[in-house]
Write a protein that holds these residues in place. Structure first.
Motif, mmCIF file in Angstrom:
data_model
loop_
_atom_site.group_PDB
_atom_site.id
_atom_site.type_symbol
_atom_site.label_atom_id
_atom_site.label_comp_id
_atom_site.label_asym_id
_atom_site.label_seq_id
_atom_site.Cartn_x
_atom_site.Cartn_y
_atom_site.Cartn_z
ATOM 1 N N LYS A 1 -6.739 -11.646 3.195
ATOM 2 C CA LYS A 1 -7.368 -11.274 1.941
ATOM 3 C C LYS A 1 -7.117 -9.796 1.655
ATOM 4 C CE LYS A 1 -11.788 -11.413 -0.492
ATOM 5 N NZ LYS A 1 -13.212 -11.759 -0.392
ATOM 6 N N PRO A 2 -6.739 -9.423 0.429
ATOM 7 C CA PRO A 2 -6.480 -8.024 0.111
ATOM 8 C C PRO A 2 -7.727 -7.179 0.297
ATOM 9 C CG PRO A 2 -5.640 -9.471 -1.606
ATOM 10 C CD PRO A 2 -6.476 -10.312 -0.699
ATOM 11 N N LEU A 3 -7.496 -5.873 0.459
ATOM 12 C CA LEU A 3 -8.609 -4.959 0.627
ATOM 13 C C LEU A 3 -9.447 -4.890 -0.639
ATOM 14 C CD1 LEU A 3 -6.789 -1.941 2.282
ATOM 15 C CD2 LEU A 3 -8.121 -3.723 3.395
ATOM 16 N N ASP A 4 -10.721 -4.804 -0.474
ATOM 17 C CA ASP A 4 -11.615 -4.603 -1.603
ATOM 18 C C ASP A 4 -11.967 -3.122 -1.660
ATOM 19 O OD1 ASP A 4 -13.421 -4.651 -3.607
ATOM 20 O OD2 ASP A 4 -15.009 -5.694 -2.469
ATOM 21 N N ILE A 5 -11.297 -2.384 -2.545
ATOM 22 C CA ILE A 5 -11.532 -0.955 -2.632
ATOM 23 C C ILE A 5 -12.242 -0.591 -3.928
ATOM 24 C CG2 ILE A 5 -9.521 -0.406 -1.218
ATOM 25 C CD1 ILE A 5 -8.016 0.221 -3.798
ATOM 26 N N SER A 6 -12.810 -1.600 -4.557
ATOM 27 C CA SER A 6 -13.430 -1.353 -5.850
ATOM 28 C C SER A 6 -14.600 -0.391 -5.766
ATOM 29 C CB SER A 6 -13.891 -2.683 -6.473
ATOM 30 O OG SER A 6 -14.826 -3.312 -5.623
ATOM 31 N N HIS A 7 -15.247 -0.342 -4.553
ATOM 32 C CA HIS A 7 -16.406 0.523 -4.419
ATOM 33 C C HIS A 7 -16.030 1.923 -3.946
ATOM 34 C CE1 HIS A 7 -15.606 -0.724 -0.300
ATOM 35 N NE2 HIS A 7 -16.343 0.308 0.086
ATOM 36 N N ASN A 8 -14.771 2.149 -3.564
ATOM 37 C CA ASN A 8 -14.374 3.431 -3.025
ATOM 38 C C ASN A 8 -14.304 4.474 -4.144
ATOM 39 O OD1 ASN A 8 -13.236 5.545 -1.614
ATOM 40 N ND2 ASN A 8 -11.960 4.156 -0.384
ATOM 41 N N LYS A 9 -14.894 5.616 -3.931
ATOM 42 C CA LYS A 9 -14.967 6.639 -4.964
ATOM 43 C C LYS A 9 -14.130 7.876 -4.639
ATOM 44 C CE LYS A 9 -17.854 4.135 -7.279
ATOM 45 N NZ LYS A 9 -17.399 3.421 -8.482
ATOM 46 N N SER A 10 -13.237 7.766 -3.651
ATOM 47 C CA SER A 10 -12.396 8.893 -3.271
ATOM 48 C C SER A 10 -10.978 8.671 -3.771
ATOM 49 C CB SER A 10 -12.393 9.060 -1.750
ATOM 50 O OG SER A 10 -13.702 9.290 -1.277
ATOM 51 N N VAL A 11 -10.407 9.708 -4.400
ATOM 52 C CA VAL A 11 -9.065 9.607 -4.964
ATOM 53 C C VAL A 11 -8.045 10.017 -3.909
ATOM 54 C CG1 VAL A 11 -7.512 10.390 -6.783
ATOM 55 C CG2 VAL A 11 -9.956 10.129 -7.241
ATOM 56 N N CYS A 12 -6.986 9.226 -3.789
ATOM 57 C CA CYS A 12 -5.936 9.472 -2.798
ATOM 58 C C CYS A 12 -5.163 10.748 -3.156
ATOM 59 C CB CYS A 12 -4.981 8.277 -2.750
ATOM 60 S SG CYS A 12 -3.565 8.520 -1.673
ATOM 61 N N ILE A 13 -5.168 11.723 -2.248
ATOM 62 C CA ILE A 13 -4.476 12.982 -2.534
ATOM 63 C C ILE A 13 -2.970 12.808 -2.555
ATOM 64 C CG2 ILE A 13 -6.329 14.418 -1.619
ATOM 65 C CD1 ILE A 13 -4.726 14.720 0.943
ATOM 66 N N PHE A 14 -2.474 11.827 -1.795
ATOM 67 C CA PHE A 14 -1.033 11.589 -1.782
ATOM 68 C C PHE A 14 -0.595 10.919 -3.078
ATOM 69 C CE2 PHE A 14 -2.470 11.701 2.623
ATOM 70 C CZ PHE A 14 -1.662 12.714 3.111
ATOM 71 N N TRP A 15 -1.443 10.020 -3.629
ATOM 72 C CA TRP A 15 -1.144 9.421 -4.938
ATOM 73 C C TRP A 15 -1.109 10.492 -6.013
ATOM 74 C CZ3 TRP A 15 -4.189 9.512 -9.337
ATOM 75 C CH2 TRP A 15 -3.725 8.737 -10.391
ATOM 76 N N LEU B 1 -8.588 5.505 -3.922
ATOM 77 C CA LEU B 1 -8.307 5.153 -5.314
ATOM 78 C C LEU B 1 -6.959 5.694 -5.770
ATOM 79 C CD1 LEU B 1 -11.764 5.804 -7.009
ATOM 80 C CD2 LEU B 1 -10.731 3.599 -6.462
ATOM 81 N N HIS B 2 -6.225 4.863 -6.531
ATOM 82 C CA HIS B 2 -5.009 5.296 -7.212
ATOM 83 C C HIS B 2 -5.291 5.418 -8.704
ATOM 84 C CE1 HIS B 2 -1.633 4.428 -4.102
ATOM 85 N NE2 HIS B 2 -2.661 5.064 -3.580
ATOM 86 N N SER B 3 -6.365 6.068 -9.036
ATOM 87 C CA SER B 3 -6.741 6.351 -10.418
ATOM 88 C C SER B 3 -7.714 7.508 -10.377
ATOM 89 C CB SER B 3 -7.385 5.129 -11.087
ATOM 90 O OG SER B 3 -8.587 4.773 -10.427
ATOM 91 N N GLU B 4 -7.872 8.157 -11.547
ATOM 92 C CA GLU B 4 -8.732 9.322 -11.602
ATOM 93 C C GLU B 4 -10.169 8.942 -11.927
ATOM 94 O OE1 GLU B 4 -8.142 12.277 -10.766
ATOM 95 O OE2 GLU B 4 -6.000 12.037 -10.384
ATOM 96 N N LEU B 5 -11.099 9.698 -11.390
ATOM 97 C CA LEU B 5 -12.506 9.505 -11.709
ATOM 98 C C LEU B 5 -12.787 10.105 -13.079
ATOM 99 C CD1 LEU B 5 -14.039 10.571 -8.290
ATOM 100 C CD2 LEU B 5 -13.556 8.270 -9.047
ATOM 101 N N PRO B 6 -13.684 9.515 -13.845
ATOM 102 C CA PRO B 6 -14.007 10.086 -15.154
ATOM 103 C C PRO B 6 -14.674 11.444 -15.019
ATOM 104 C CG PRO B 6 -15.568 8.368 -14.573
ATOM 105 C CD PRO B 6 -14.489 8.325 -13.536
ATOM 106 N N VAL B 7 -14.321 12.361 -15.936
ATOM 107 C CA VAL B 7 -14.937 13.682 -15.934
ATOM 108 C C VAL B 7 -16.184 13.651 -16.799
ATOM 109 C CG1 VAL B 7 -14.623 16.083 -16.566
ATOM 110 C CG2 VAL B 7 -12.729 14.798 -15.602
ATOM 111 N N THR B 8 -17.298 14.040 -16.262
ATOM 112 C CA THR B 8 -18.537 14.091 -17.022
ATOM 113 C C THR B 8 -18.989 15.523 -17.124
ATOM 114 O OG1 THR B 8 -19.817 13.765 -15.022
ATOM 115 C CG2 THR B 8 -19.253 11.795 -16.289
#
Length: 468
Positions: free
Chosen positions: A30-44, A57-64
């Motif tokens: 089963k693939p990894l479930d990383i939906s809850h991870n809130k850390s952005v990959c520095i290498f990405w 995460l391979h996406s950016e967190l929203p800026v608030t």
């Protein structure tokens, strides 16, 4: 207390991410479930992560933008280069294919001091990146600095009550060494064309308010208003000629003699025009057909129709000429390449998922912008065909762009998107060079005389701005 709780939350997410397996096994687990991870990959972030899936995460967190004095996690996606499979890995750096070998990472480092002065977030590097540690350390910065990258919309409309305490910009630009020379007001609807003919001290602007305004470049005053009785779809200049695209006709104006000619033939509005050095004029119509005229001094009128280029299935909205080819972009999502000597279509480029709104030739490359929120760089492969070698992703659809060199000779791309911003990019690395702001979309961008660093923008409110 809030800062401590935020830090604890980030550390807990990193610890949790470490406990999970990092790859699939060959038995289709089963693939990894990383939906809850809130850390952005520095290498990405730096285009180097080869893990799929990755525990970060391979996406950016929203800026608030929180209240003044509070802190937030910096994650401005627009300030970071997009990872793309069309990069070639060369030791420890990523370069574009063929001769476009500019290191994105090095370009970002070179611009770090400038970005720090502007308060942008892209120069705030994640720590321990080169130490061999796999942990991600989030960068904390004041949310006020994040907000300062965007213009205050209340200020734009003249009703901001916060004054100097406002956390957003009270300025029409956010870039080093940039200034407004003049704001030319007079058009009442969208500016659709700007032209600066040679050997002339006049600036020509066209609008969907059915007028052409002629401005004195020395005084910034409108010297003349020409009522044309129809919406203007486009405007360009070549030598002493100014060409105005209108429904079912192109009007040619000789700025030296004052002669005017109507070039009939287009079907519907003319949204795009281009010329060659020997003044062959191309105009794209709403029926997808591109008409061509040749300028000659042996006939009167001097423009004679020579060809009708058919292939597009919808409106032609962008045209440019480079080397021996004419490039056309359309609402049918394609780019067609034409030999402007034989006037035959030599290839069709698929790759965009929406209207191709802008095309320019830069050195040996074709750049295309689209409402699908991408800018693509195209280059010839070994087989002699154009292929997309790099795709830059925007947050909003691309409306128009233009390339020019600044006073220091550094190439810069000015990219207008449908969020009322013009983004500046250092080329070819697409490093953030700042932003321009407008009340509504900037539809037209035109550079001034070479070497002066001068350019013009025209927006949907009818405002024409001269920048330097």
């Amino acid at each position: 207390m809030e800062l401590l709780q935020a830090l604890r939350g980030v550390l807990m997410d990193v610890k949790t991410a470490r406990k999970k397996p990092c790859v699939f096994d060959r038995l289709r687990r089963k693939p990894l479930d990383i939906s809850h991870n809130k850390s952005v990959c520095i290498f990405w972030r730096n285009g180097k992560c080869l893990r799929n899936p990755c525990r970060f995460l391979h996406s950016e967190l929203p800026v608030t933008c929180a209240k003044k004095g509070s802190y937030t996690v910096s994650s401005n996606q627009q300030d970071l280069p997009t990872k793309n499979s069309n990069y070639i890995r060369n030791k420890n750096k990523l370069v574009l294919k063929r001769s476009l070998e500019t290191t994105v990472e090095n370009s970002r480092e070179d611009s770090g001091s400038k970005d720090c002065e502007r308060g942008t977030s892209k120069n705030l590097a994640l720590k321990n990146e080169g130490s061999g540690s796999s942990s991600t350390e989030a960068v904390l910065m004041k949310s006020e600095d994040v907000c300062k990258q965007n213009v205050c919309q209340s200020w734009v409309h003249g009703n901001c009550i916060d004054g100097d305490k406002c956390q957003s910009l009270h300025s029409w630009f956010h870039a080093d060494g940039l200034s407004i020379l003049a704001r030319l007001q007079g058009h009442t609807k969208t500016v659709t064309g700007i032209a600066l003919p040679e050997k002339n001290n006049k600036l020509y602007t066209g609008s969907s308010d059915r007028t052409v305004r002629i401005w004195d470049c020395h005084t910034g005053q409108c010297a003349r208003v020409v009522e044309l009785g129809a919406d203007i779809g486009s405007m360009i200049s070549e030598a002493v000629w100014v060409f105005i695209g209108m429904p079912n006709v192109v009007k040619a104006l000789n700025t030296e003699s004052g002669a005017e000619y109507n070039l009939n033939g287009p079907i519907g509005q003319v949204y795009a025009m281009a010329t060659t050095n020997d003044i062959m004029l191309f105009a794209g119509g709403q029926d997808g057909v591109i008409l061509a005229w040749k300028c000659t001094t042996e006939t009167n009128p001097p423009f004679q129709p020579v060809a009708s280029l058919k292939g597009h299935t919808s409106d032609v909205v962008s045209l440019t000429v480079g080397c021996e080819w004419l490039y056309s972009g359309s609402k049918d999502h394609t780019i067609r390449v034409w030999d402007h000597k034989t006037l035959e279509c030599v290839m069709t480029l698929d790759g965009h998922a929406d209207t191709v709104t802008s095309l320019i030739c830069w050195e040996d490359y074709l750049l295309s912008g689209s409402l699908d929120r991408t800018i693509k760089a195209w280059a010839l492969n070994e087989g002699g065909h154009l292929e997309a070698i790099y795709t830059h992703v925007e947050e909003h659809g691309v409306v128009a762009f233009w390339g020019m060199k600044d006073e220091n000779g550094k190439p810069t791309l000015y990219c207008s998107c449908n969020n009322n911003y013009v983004q500046l990019y250092e080329m070819p690395s697409f490093v953030d060079g700042g932003r321009l702001f407008a009340k509504q979309e900037v539809k037209v961008i035109l550079h001034g005389p070479k070497g002066l660093g001068l350019f013009f923008t025209g927006d949907q409110t009818g405002l024409v701005t001269a920048w330097r």
